[in-house]
Design a protein around this motif. Structure first.
Motif, PDB file in Angstrom:
ATOM      1  N   PHE A  93     -16.953 -18.337 -95.007  1.00  0.00           N
ATOM      2  CA  PHE A  93     -16.016 -17.447 -94.589  1.00  0.00           C
ATOM      3  C   PHE A  93     -14.711 -18.188 -94.511  1.00  0.00           C
ATOM      4  CE2 PHE A  93     -18.999 -14.404 -93.269  1.00  0.00           C
ATOM      5  CZ  PHE A  93     -18.529 -13.313 -93.431  1.00  0.00           C
ATOM      6  N   ASP A  94     -14.573 -19.525 -93.989  1.00  0.00           N
ATOM      7  CA  ASP A  94     -13.380 -20.212 -93.955  1.00  0.00           C
ATOM      8  C   ASP A  94     -12.868 -20.637 -95.267  1.00  0.00           C
ATOM      9  OD1 ASP A  94     -11.385 -22.016 -92.791  1.00  0.00           O
ATOM     10  OD2 ASP A  94     -12.904 -23.550 -92.112  1.00  0.00           O
ATOM     11  N   LEU A  95     -13.625 -21.064 -96.315  1.00  0.00           N
ATOM     12  CA  LEU A  95     -13.322 -21.083 -97.677  1.00  0.00           C
ATOM     13  C   LEU A  95     -12.704 -19.941 -98.473  1.00  0.00           C
ATOM     14  CD1 LEU A  95     -16.094 -23.535 -98.685  1.00  0.00           C
ATOM     15  CD2 LEU A  95     -13.822 -24.173 -98.839  1.00  0.00           C
ATOM     16  N   MET A  96     -13.452 -18.832 -98.115  1.00  0.00           N
ATOM     17  CA  MET A  96     -12.656 -17.700 -98.730  1.00  0.00           C
ATOM     18  C   MET A  96     -11.216 -16.916 -97.985  1.00  0.00           C
ATOM     19  SD  MET A  96     -16.246 -15.231 -99.308  1.00  0.00           S
ATOM     20  CE  MET A  96     -16.483 -15.219 -97.525  1.00  0.00           C
ATOM     21  N   ASP A  97     -11.170 -17.544 -97.040  1.00  0.00           N
ATOM     22  CA  ASP A  97      -9.774 -17.049 -96.069  1.00  0.00           C
ATOM     23  C   ASP A  97      -8.699 -17.606 -96.957  1.00  0.00           C
ATOM     24  OD1 ASP A  97      -8.239 -15.924 -94.323  1.00  0.00           O
ATOM     25  OD2 ASP A  97      -8.724 -16.942 -92.813  1.00  0.00           O
ATOM     26  N   THR A 115      -5.861 -20.093 -87.898  1.00  0.00           N
ATOM     27  CA  THR A 115      -6.758 -19.321 -87.224  1.00  0.00           C
ATOM     28  C   THR A 115      -8.054 -19.632 -87.532  1.00  0.00           C
ATOM     29  OG1 THR A 115      -5.021 -17.457 -87.145  1.00  0.00           O
ATOM     30  CG2 THR A 115      -7.173 -16.877 -87.174  1.00  0.00           C
ATOM     31  N   PRO A 116      -9.307 -19.760 -87.043  1.00  0.00           N
ATOM     32  CA  PRO A 116     -10.428 -20.013 -87.345  1.00  0.00           C
ATOM     33  C   PRO A 116     -10.955 -18.841 -87.965  1.00  0.00           C
ATOM     34  CG  PRO A 116     -10.278 -19.696 -84.986  1.00  0.00           C
ATOM     35  CD  PRO A 116      -8.908 -19.440 -85.461  1.00  0.00           C
ATOM     36  N   GLY A 138     -12.338 -26.986 -89.190  1.00  0.00           N
ATOM     37  CA  GLY A 138     -12.679 -26.365 -90.355  1.00  0.00           C
ATOM     38  C   GLY A 138     -12.478 -27.008 -91.626  1.00  0.00           C
ATOM     39  N   VAL A 139     -12.602 -26.456 -92.674  1.00  0.00           N
ATOM     40  CA  VAL A 139     -12.691 -27.019 -93.959  1.00  0.00           C
ATOM     41  C   VAL A 139     -11.292 -27.877 -94.345  1.00  0.00           C
ATOM     42  CG1 VAL A 139     -14.264 -25.606 -95.038  1.00  0.00           C
ATOM     43  CG2 VAL A 139     -12.078 -24.818 -95.317  1.00  0.00           C
ATOM     44  N   HIS A 140     -10.169 -27.518 -93.719  1.00  0.00           N
ATOM     45  CA  HIS A 140      -9.079 -28.146 -93.838  1.00  0.00           C
ATOM     46  C   HIS A 140      -8.800 -29.117 -92.733  1.00  0.00           C
ATOM     47  CE1 HIS A 140      -8.107 -25.229 -96.911  1.00  0.00           C
ATOM     48  NE2 HIS A 140      -8.555 -24.390 -96.042  1.00  0.00           N
TER      49      HIS A 140
END
Length: 86
Positions: free
Chosen positions: A44-48, A54-55, A74-76
């Motif tokens: 979900f994090d990558l698709m956003d 915002t998490p 998060g991924v970032h």
């Protein structure tokens, strides 16, 4: 016997790792807790494409409210903590 002991230890390690492979989310409305698999949260994090501050958030199955992670990096590289918004 030595091989069996090694296998038992390996199984325990795998069980412990699998417990850590989820993120605790808390409903901001009713405070219900839910464990969501880390792989799902990361997907979900990558698709956003939205605001990286915002998490990933989910809907509470109990009341429909927004669920926020207790702690998630998060991924970032941004760290999200429930304690930061309360």
């Amino acid at each position: 016997k030595t091989r069996q002991k090694g296998k038992k230890k390996k199984k325990n390690i795998n069980l412990n790792q699998s417990k850590k492979q989820s993120v605790s989310f808390v409903c901001l409305t009713c405070h219900e807790k839910e464990e969501i698999p880390l792989s799902v949260v990361r997907d979900f994090d990558l698709m956003d494409d939205g605001d990286p501050t915002t998490p990933p958030m989910f809907s509470c199955e109990k009341c429909g409210g927004r669920m926020y992670p207790e702690y998630y990096e998060g991924v970032h590289g941004i760290k999200y903590r429930l304690s930061d918004i309360l």
